[in-house]
Scaffold this active site. Structure first.
Site, PDB file in Angstrom:
ATOM      1  N   GLY A   7      42.050  14.189  75.553  1.00 46.25           N
ATOM      2  CA  GLY A   7      42.194  14.818  74.239  1.00 46.25           C
ATOM      3  C   GLY A   7      42.232  16.330  74.371  1.00 46.25           C
ATOM      4  O   GLY A   7      41.553  16.900  75.225  1.00 46.25           O
ATOM      5  N   GLY A   8      43.042  16.976  73.548  1.00 44.96           N
ATOM      6  CA  GLY A   8      43.086  18.438  73.537  1.00 44.96           C
ATOM      7  C   GLY A   8      43.575  19.010  74.840  1.00 44.96           C
ATOM      8  O   GLY A   8      44.631  18.621  75.334  1.00 44.96           O
ATOM      9  N   VAL A  50      78.464  36.841  89.994  1.00 46.40           N
ATOM     10  CA  VAL A  50      78.778  35.406  90.113  1.00 46.40           C
ATOM     11  C   VAL A  50      78.337  34.921  91.485  1.00 46.40           C
ATOM     12  O   VAL A  50      77.656  33.885  91.622  1.00 46.40           O
ATOM     13  CB  VAL A  50      80.293  35.149  89.911  1.00 46.40           C
ATOM     14  CG1 VAL A  50      80.623  33.691  90.194  1.00 46.40           C
ATOM     15  CG2 VAL A  50      80.719  35.542  88.501  1.00 46.40           C
ATOM     16  N   ASP A  67      41.489   8.729  77.281  1.00 41.21           N
ATOM     17  CA  ASP A  67      40.293   9.044  76.503  1.00 41.21           C
ATOM     18  C   ASP A  67      40.338   8.389  75.133  1.00 41.21           C
ATOM     19  O   ASP A  67      41.398   8.015  74.661  1.00 41.21           O
ATOM     20  CB  ASP A  67      40.267  10.549  76.211  1.00 41.21           C
ATOM     21  CG  ASP A  67      39.445  11.301  77.234  1.00 41.21           C
ATOM     22  OD1 ASP A  67      38.842  10.645  78.083  1.00 41.21           O
ATOM     23  OD2 ASP A  67      39.435  12.532  77.153  1.00 41.21           O
ATOM     24  N   MET A  86      31.873  18.638  69.285  1.00 36.99           N
ATOM     25  CA  MET A  86      30.818  17.633  69.442  1.00 36.99           C
ATOM     26  C   MET A  86      29.584  18.055  68.649  1.00 36.99           C
ATOM     27  O   MET A  86      28.449  17.938  69.122  1.00 36.99           O
ATOM     28  CB  MET A  86      30.478  17.465  70.938  1.00 36.99           C
ATOM     29  CG  MET A  86      31.680  16.991  71.748  1.00 36.99           C
ATOM     30  SD  MET A  86      31.335  16.750  73.508  1.00 36.99           S
ATOM     31  CE  MET A  86      31.650  18.394  74.142  1.00 36.99           C
ATOM     32  N   GLU A 116      80.654  45.890  98.852  1.00 38.54           N
ATOM     33  CA  GLU A 116      79.483  46.304  98.066  1.00 38.54           C
ATOM     34  C   GLU A 116      78.692  45.078  97.606  1.00 38.54           C
ATOM     35  O   GLU A 116      79.240  43.988  97.525  1.00 38.54           O
ATOM     36  CB  GLU A 116      79.927  47.049  96.797  1.00 38.54           C
ATOM     37  CG  GLU A 116      80.333  48.484  97.014  1.00 38.54           C
ATOM     38  CD  GLU A 116      81.660  48.805  96.327  1.00 38.54           C
ATOM     39  OE1 GLU A 116      81.892  48.232  95.241  1.00 38.54           O
ATOM     40  OE2 GLU A 116      82.457  49.566  96.896  1.00 38.54           O
ATOM     41  N   PRO A 121      45.545  17.440  69.911  1.00 40.31           N
ATOM     42  CA  PRO A 121      44.463  17.036  69.019  1.00 40.31           C
ATOM     43  C   PRO A 121      44.649  15.682  68.341  1.00 40.31           C
ATOM     44  O   PRO A 121      43.776  15.274  67.587  1.00 40.31           O
ATOM     45  CB  PRO A 121      44.452  18.142  67.971  1.00 40.31           C
ATOM     46  CG  PRO A 121      45.865  18.599  67.913  1.00 40.31           C
ATOM     47  CD  PRO A 121      46.403  18.474  69.312  1.00 40.31           C
ATOM     48  N   LYS A 134      35.135   7.757  75.680  1.00 37.29           N
ATOM     49  CA  LYS A 134      33.706   7.976  75.456  1.00 37.29           C
ATOM     50  C   LYS A 134      33.424   7.962  73.956  1.00 37.29           C
ATOM     51  O   LYS A 134      34.083   8.626  73.190  1.00 37.29           O
ATOM     52  CB  LYS A 134      33.299   9.342  76.009  1.00 37.29           C
ATOM     53  CG  LYS A 134      33.427   9.466  77.502  1.00 37.29           C
ATOM     54  CD  LYS A 134      32.732  10.738  77.939  1.00 37.29           C
ATOM     55  CE  LYS A 134      32.886  10.985  79.423  1.00 37.29           C
ATOM     56  NZ  LYS A 134      34.156  11.588  79.784  1.00 37.29           N
TER      57      LYS A 134
HETATM   58  N1  SAH Z   1      39.175  18.831  75.559  1.00 41.19           N
HETATM   59  C1  SAH Z   1      39.090  18.654  74.138  1.00 41.19           C
HETATM   60  C2  SAH Z   1      37.660  18.677  73.625  1.00 41.19           C
HETATM   61  C3  SAH Z   1      36.822  17.550  74.151  1.00 41.19           C
HETATM   62  S1  SAH Z   1      35.211  17.513  73.436  1.00 41.19           S
HETATM   63  C4  SAH Z   1      39.955  19.711  73.444  1.00 41.19           C
HETATM   64  O1  SAH Z   1      40.394  20.659  74.087  1.00 41.19           O
HETATM   65  O2  SAH Z   1      40.226  19.549  72.248  1.00 41.19           O
HETATM   66  C5  SAH Z   1      35.453  16.370  72.121  1.00 41.19           C
HETATM   67  C6  SAH Z   1      35.313  17.075  70.809  1.00 41.19           C
HETATM   68  O3  SAH Z   1      36.544  17.687  70.477  1.00 41.19           O
HETATM   69  C7  SAH Z   1      35.026  16.197  69.626  1.00 41.19           C
HETATM   70  O4  SAH Z   1      33.663  15.872  69.546  1.00 41.19           O
HETATM   71  C8  SAH Z   1      35.462  17.070  68.489  1.00 41.19           C
HETATM   72  O5  SAH Z   1      34.506  18.073  68.258  1.00 41.19           O
HETATM   73  C9  SAH Z   1      36.670  17.734  69.065  1.00 41.19           C
HETATM   74  N2  SAH Z   1      37.936  17.070  68.704  1.00 41.19           N
HETATM   75  C10 SAH Z   1      38.887  16.633  69.535  1.00 41.19           C
HETATM   76  N3  SAH Z   1      39.939  16.159  68.844  1.00 41.19           N
HETATM   77  C11 SAH Z   1      39.640  16.294  67.545  1.00 41.19           C
HETATM   78  C12 SAH Z   1      40.305  16.012  66.326  1.00 41.19           C
HETATM   79  N4  SAH Z   1      41.527  15.465  66.315  1.00 41.19           N
HETATM   80  N5  SAH Z   1      39.711  16.305  65.168  1.00 41.19           N
HETATM   81  C13 SAH Z   1      38.475  16.861  65.160  1.00 41.19           C
HETATM   82  N6  SAH Z   1      37.800  17.159  66.266  1.00 41.19           N
HETATM   83  C14 SAH Z   1      38.353  16.883  67.445  1.00 41.19           C
END
Ligand code: SAH
Length: 436
Positions: free
Chosen positions: A253-254, A24, A200, A329, A45, A177, A222
């Site tokens: 994204g992602g 504790v 994005d 892509m 201790e 995604p 983009k």
């Molecule tokens: N940093 C991102 C990728 C960026 S490149 C990641 O980690 O997911 C962008 C590409 O990601 C797109 O051209 C497509 O190929 C893919 N992408 C991202 N989101 C998507 C989705 N919801 N469905 C299908 N492809 C996706």
């Protein structure tokens, strides 16, 4: 009797005496040391945890004997007692009281003049947000409520934006995604702390829609073949906003580090001396195939995978169908990519899946082989964003078996309608996910 007066103590450099050397004490001492206190433990201790921190921390000292009376408390701003012996704890508390020093009695909270509330801290770039909960003297109830409150704070429900000028910051945040629920916890916390969101094209629109009106959204999205805001300009916006004292979430994204130029954005911030945090996201490279039922590795089918862009030359990639290729892509260059892979030695019958707009209500899956996928994609009008998966794992896609040719996959004769059927099934599958 009412509860204690909840107060914030600045313990940095201040002496705290802890009587007792058990677990504790160890837990509390760790917290006190983290706050910068100079802690002395009085106990014959020490438990292993205390022994360990004694060798690591110069601000911790040990008097290896029993409590010897009020003199042991000399110079202390705060006393903590947890000896396991109620009589000793009472003596320590009484001695502390006599010298007007607050004392926490761990064994019997009410017996001490100070109590430790259940606490939580949520780090934000503009400073930690802390909560303390006291619940009628019931520590378990307080701990439960504390945990719920902390969840609430990190969950993006509570506005964490700074209300007065502070040092600006940038967070490169992966948004996943496209499904709002695939955002990380840290992403929701930082979105609730951001003054500006630089977004994005591929970030979930629902996430942006949720932001309060006071948050400025800068869209640097983009489009394929079309780059409205050049990377240097994005870097400049991030640095400039942070220098103006804004909290900036760069929502990507992602995952920011998977074909997302996150490394460049981080470097730009670091070069400008702007504090920058990187929050990983669920990359489409792995999660979009998964949305169609395709695991990128699978025992007996694929041991590894490679992520590439459709713009690359694709040299030196493994040609076995047991190595999965994930092409991002890759829509515009699909025909070219397929024929190059065949030229490099992949069999024409190698299964291929294209997943458009994964994890959204508009998800569509098109299945085929290296020989026929480009034609099938043209037939149904596949558009970006889409993930192209190449390899035997594609045979695990929802709907693969129903496409007529069994294990051989959809032959060149299967028509576009079959693809549409699969798309619908996959979309329903996703909807079921979203509800679950
Ligand atoms: N940093 C991102 C990728 C960026 S490149 C990641 O980690 O997911 C962008 C590409 O990601 C797109 O051209 C497509 O190929 C893919 N992408 C991202 N989101 C998507 C989705 N919801 N469905 C299908 N492809 C996706």
């Amino acid at each position: 009797m009412s509860g204690p007066f909840l107060l914030g103590l600045s313990l940095s450099g201040r002496r705290v005496v802890a009587v007792g050397g058990g677990p504790v004490t160890a837990r509390r001492v760790a917290d006190l040391l983290a706050e910068g206190a100079a802690v002395e433990v009085v106990s014959p201790e020490l438990c292993p945890a205390l022994t360990a921190s004694l060798s690591e921390r110069t601000t911790l000292s040990w008097t290896p004997r029993r409590y010897a009376g009020a003199r042991d408390l000399d110079g202390a701003f705060l006393v903590h007692t947890a000896t396991g012996d109620p009589e000793t704890d009472r003596r320590v508390a009484a001695d502390a009281e006599a010298r007007h020093t607050f004392c926490v009695s761990a064994g019997d909270a009410a017996a001490g003049s100070a109590q430790v509330p259940a606490r939580a801290a949520v780090p934000t770039p503009a400073g930690e947000v802390r909560v303390a909960v006291h619940a009628g003297g019931d520590p378990r109830r307080a701990a439960g409520i504390r945990t719920d409150l902390a969840d609430h704070l990190t969950g993006g429900v509570v506005d964490l934006r700074a209300r007065r000028p502070h040092g600006g910051w940038v967070a490169l945040v992966g948004a996943g995604p496209g499904e709002e629920q695939l955002l990380t916890r840290r992403a929701t916390t930082l979105l609730a702390a951001a003054d500006v969101v630089v977004a994005d094209r591929l970030v979930p629109q629902a996430v942006l829609a949720r932001l309060p009106e006071t948050v400025r959204v800068v869209d640097v999205g983009k489009q394929p073949q079309h780059h409205p805001v050049p990377q240097e300009e994005i870097n400049r916006i991030l640095v400039e906003e942070a220098r103006r004292g804004q909290g900036v979430v760069r929502l990507k994204g992602g995952d920011p580090y998977v074909l997302g130029r996150g490394g460049e954005e981080r470097a730009a911030c670091e070069e400008a001396g702007v504090p920058v945090e990187v929050v990983p996201g669920i990359t489409s490279a792995v999660s979009v195939p998964a949305a169609a039922g395709i695991p990128v590795t699978h025992r007996g089918l694929a041991r590894g995978f490679t992520v590439v862009t459709g713009h690359e030359e694709l040299p030196g990639l493994p040609t076995g169908t047991d190595h999965t290729l994930v092409v991002l892509m890759g829509v515009a260059g699909l025909r070219e990519t397929a024929s190059r892979l065949v030229a490099a030695g992949r069999p024409e019958a190698c299964p291929v899946g294209i997943v458009e707009r994964g994890w959204t209500a508009e998800q569509r899956v098109t299945l085929g082989t290296l020989a026929d996928i480009a034609g099938r994609a043209e037939q149904v009008g596949v558009t970006s964003p889409a993930v192209v998966v190449v390899g035997d794992v594609v045979t695990l896609a929802h709907g693969w078996a129903e496409q007529g040719e069994g294990a051989g996959g959809p032959g060149p004769s299967a028509d576009a309608a079959a693809s549409d059927d699969v798309s619908e099934r996959s979309t329903r599958h996703l909807a079921a996910h979203a509800v679950a």
